[in-house]
Scaffold this active site. Sequence first.
Site, mmCIF file in Angstrom:
data_model
loop_
_atom_site.group_PDB
_atom_site.id
_atom_site.type_symbol
_atom_site.label_atom_id
_atom_site.label_comp_id
_atom_site.label_asym_id
_atom_site.label_seq_id
_atom_site.Cartn_x
_atom_site.Cartn_y
_atom_site.Cartn_z
ATOM 1 N N ARG A 67 0.854 -1.183 0.000
ATOM 2 C CA ARG A 67 0.000 0.000 0.000
ATOM 3 C C ARG A 67 0.894 1.240 0.000
ATOM 4 O O ARG A 67 1.736 1.406 0.876
ATOM 5 C CB ARG A 67 -0.907 0.010 1.241
ATOM 6 N N HIS A 111 -2.973 10.957 0.886
ATOM 7 C CA HIS A 111 -2.515 10.656 2.253
ATOM 8 C C HIS A 111 -1.867 11.931 2.824
ATOM 9 O O HIS A 111 -0.647 12.045 2.907
ATOM 10 C CB HIS A 111 -1.528 9.485 2.216
ATOM 11 N N GLU A 157 -7.756 8.530 6.283
ATOM 12 C CA GLU A 157 -8.078 9.121 7.581
ATOM 13 C C GLU A 157 -8.691 10.522 7.544
ATOM 14 O O GLU A 157 -8.068 11.497 7.992
ATOM 15 C CB GLU A 157 -6.832 9.122 8.479
ATOM 16 N N ASN A 284 -7.445 1.596 9.624
ATOM 17 C CA ASN A 284 -6.152 1.832 10.265
ATOM 18 C C ASN A 284 -6.375 1.719 11.761
ATOM 19 O O ASN A 284 -7.278 2.364 12.305
ATOM 20 C CB ASN A 284 -5.627 3.239 9.968
ATOM 21 N N TYR A 286 -4.217 1.258 15.616
ATOM 22 C CA TYR A 286 -2.971 1.128 16.389
ATOM 23 C C TYR A 286 -3.220 0.845 17.857
ATOM 24 O O TYR A 286 -2.375 0.327 18.556
ATOM 25 C CB TYR A 286 -2.158 2.428 16.274
ATOM 26 N N GLU A 343 -3.495 -0.301 7.959
ATOM 27 C CA GLU A 343 -2.322 0.095 8.751
ATOM 28 C C GLU A 343 -2.445 -0.496 10.140
ATOM 29 O O GLU A 343 -3.513 -0.416 10.751
ATOM 30 C CB GLU A 343 -2.236 1.628 8.924
HETATM 31 C C1 FCB Z 1 -1.453 7.038 10.713
HETATM 32 C C2 FCB Z 1 -1.021 7.595 9.379
HETATM 33 C C3 FCB Z 1 0.314 7.056 8.918
HETATM 34 C C4 FCB Z 1 1.309 6.936 10.045
HETATM 35 C C5 FCB Z 1 0.694 6.240 11.235
HETATM 36 C C6 FCB Z 1 1.646 6.044 12.382
HETATM 37 O O1 FCB Z 1 -2.398 7.881 11.277
HETATM 38 O O2 FCB Z 1 -1.975 7.295 8.386
HETATM 39 O O3 FCB Z 1 0.782 7.857 7.865
HETATM 40 O O4 FCB Z 1 1.815 8.168 10.366
HETATM 41 O O5 FCB Z 1 -0.440 6.911 11.652
#
Ligand code: FCB
Length: 436
Positions: A67, A111, A157, A284, A286, A343
Site C-alpha cells: 500500500r 494521504h 483518515e 487503520n 494502532y 495500517e
Molecule cells: C497514521 C497515518 C500514517 C502513520 C501512522 C503512524 O495515522 O496514516 O501515515 O503516520 O499513523
Amino acid sequence: MLGTASASYQIEGAVAEDGRGPSIWDTFSHTPGKIEDGTNGDKACDHYYRWWEDVELMKKLGVNAYRFSISWSRILPKGRGKINNKGLQFYSNLVDALLEAGITPFATLYHFDLPQALQDEGGGWLRRGIVDDFEAYTDAVSVELGDRVKHWTTINEPWELAWQGYVTGEDAPGLRLGNDAALKASHNIMLAHGAAVRTLRDNSQGAELGIVLHLNMVEPASDHPEALAAAHRWELCQNRWYMDALYREGYPSEMVKLFGRDAPEVIPGDMEQIHEQIDFLGVNNYRRSVVAAGNDLPPVNMRRVSPPGEYTEMGWEVHPEGLYKILKWVHANYPVPRVYVTENGASFIDAMTPDGKIHDVRRVAYLRDHIENAHRAMREGVPLKGYFAWSTMDNFEWAYGFSRRFGVVYIDFETQRRTIKDSGRFLSKVAKTIRR
Ligand code: FCB
C-alpha cells in the site's frame, strides 16, 4: 493479502524534483517549531530514487501486496491544470515493478499531502470546489494507472485530516479554527471521496474501491455515567460520523444536534454522493480509545485515559484485542462486504546490535499479537481480506519527524542503508504460512 504500507511524503523525498509542486507538508515541516525534531521530508527515505531497491526489499520480505500513496502535487504541481508526466511516470514504473515482483499495488490517492496551491485558494478542504479538483486529479491518475492498479483507496483518515489539520493544528496545514472548519473540511473530503469512486469505476474496470478510516474501539474509562456518555460522544465523533455517512442514512443526528450551528451544510445529493457504493473499507488501527469526560474537543468533552499496561514510543497503549474488537464492531454494525487492515504497527526505539541486526522484539510481539487478533475476527466471520503492517520502512513520522520508527525495515538516514529488522523477518514467516 499480506503487505506493508507507506505514504508519499513520508518516504519519497525529491520534493522539488521532476516538476513536483509544493504540498502543505513541505510548508508545515519547514515552519519552525512544527516538527518535534526540526526535520522535514525533503529527502526522507529517498524512495523517489531508490524505489527499485525498495521493491526488491519487499520481494525479499515475501509480502504479496504494497500500500502506497500518490503525491497529488507530483501529478498536478498546482493542484489542477497541466499534468506533470514525469510524476505519473514515477508511479507507473513503480506499479510495473511491483506487478513484475508478484506484489499487488494498493494505491491511495490522498494521504495528507495537499498541493499548497489548493491550500492557498480558499483554505484547501474548506472550499467546496476542491471536490472537482480531486475528481480531476483522480481522473489523471486512474487514466494512466487504472489498467494495472486494481485496488484503490481514495482518502486516508478523514478525521485526522480535518481535526488535526484545521482544529488542533498538530498536522498540516496547522490551522486552529473552530469545529465548523473541521466539519466543513470533513464534508468536502467525503464528497471528494464519492466523486473519486465514480471516476475510478469508469477508469479502472473491475477494480476494488474503498476508503481508509482510522477506527479505534472506544471504551469508557469507568462505568460512571459521565464516562459512558463521553465515550459515546467520542465514538460518534471519530467512528460513526464517517461510518454512518458511508453506510447509513447520513451523519449521526445526535452529533449533528450537538455540533449545532457548526454542523456542515448538506445540500440535496450530497449524501447520495458520499454513499456511492464501495467494495471495501480500509481500517487503520494502532490502539484503543479509553475515554472519560473531560475538556478536550468541546462539545465532545472527552479526555483520553491511559490504563496501566505497555505503551509504544508514541505513547499509545499496546492492546491487541482492540483490533479484534474494532473489526467485529464494523462487521456487526455496518454492511461492509470486505475489510482490509490498511495500517497497524508500532513505534519502538530500535538499535543495531554488533551483529548488524535489529532485534526489535517488542515490534515482533506487537505484530504477532495483532495479526492473531485480526485472524480471530476473520475466523468469526469478519470478511477480512488483507493486513498491511505500518510501515515498510522507517520514515518521516509527520509532526514527530524521524524521531519515531515504525518500519519493519530499518533505515540509517545518514547513509540511506536499509536493513531488514527481525519484525520484517517475522512478516516473511507469516507470508510463507499464508502462501502454503
Ligand atoms: C497514521 C497515518 C500514517 C502513520 C501512522 C503512524 O495515522 O496514516 O501515515 O503516520 O499513523
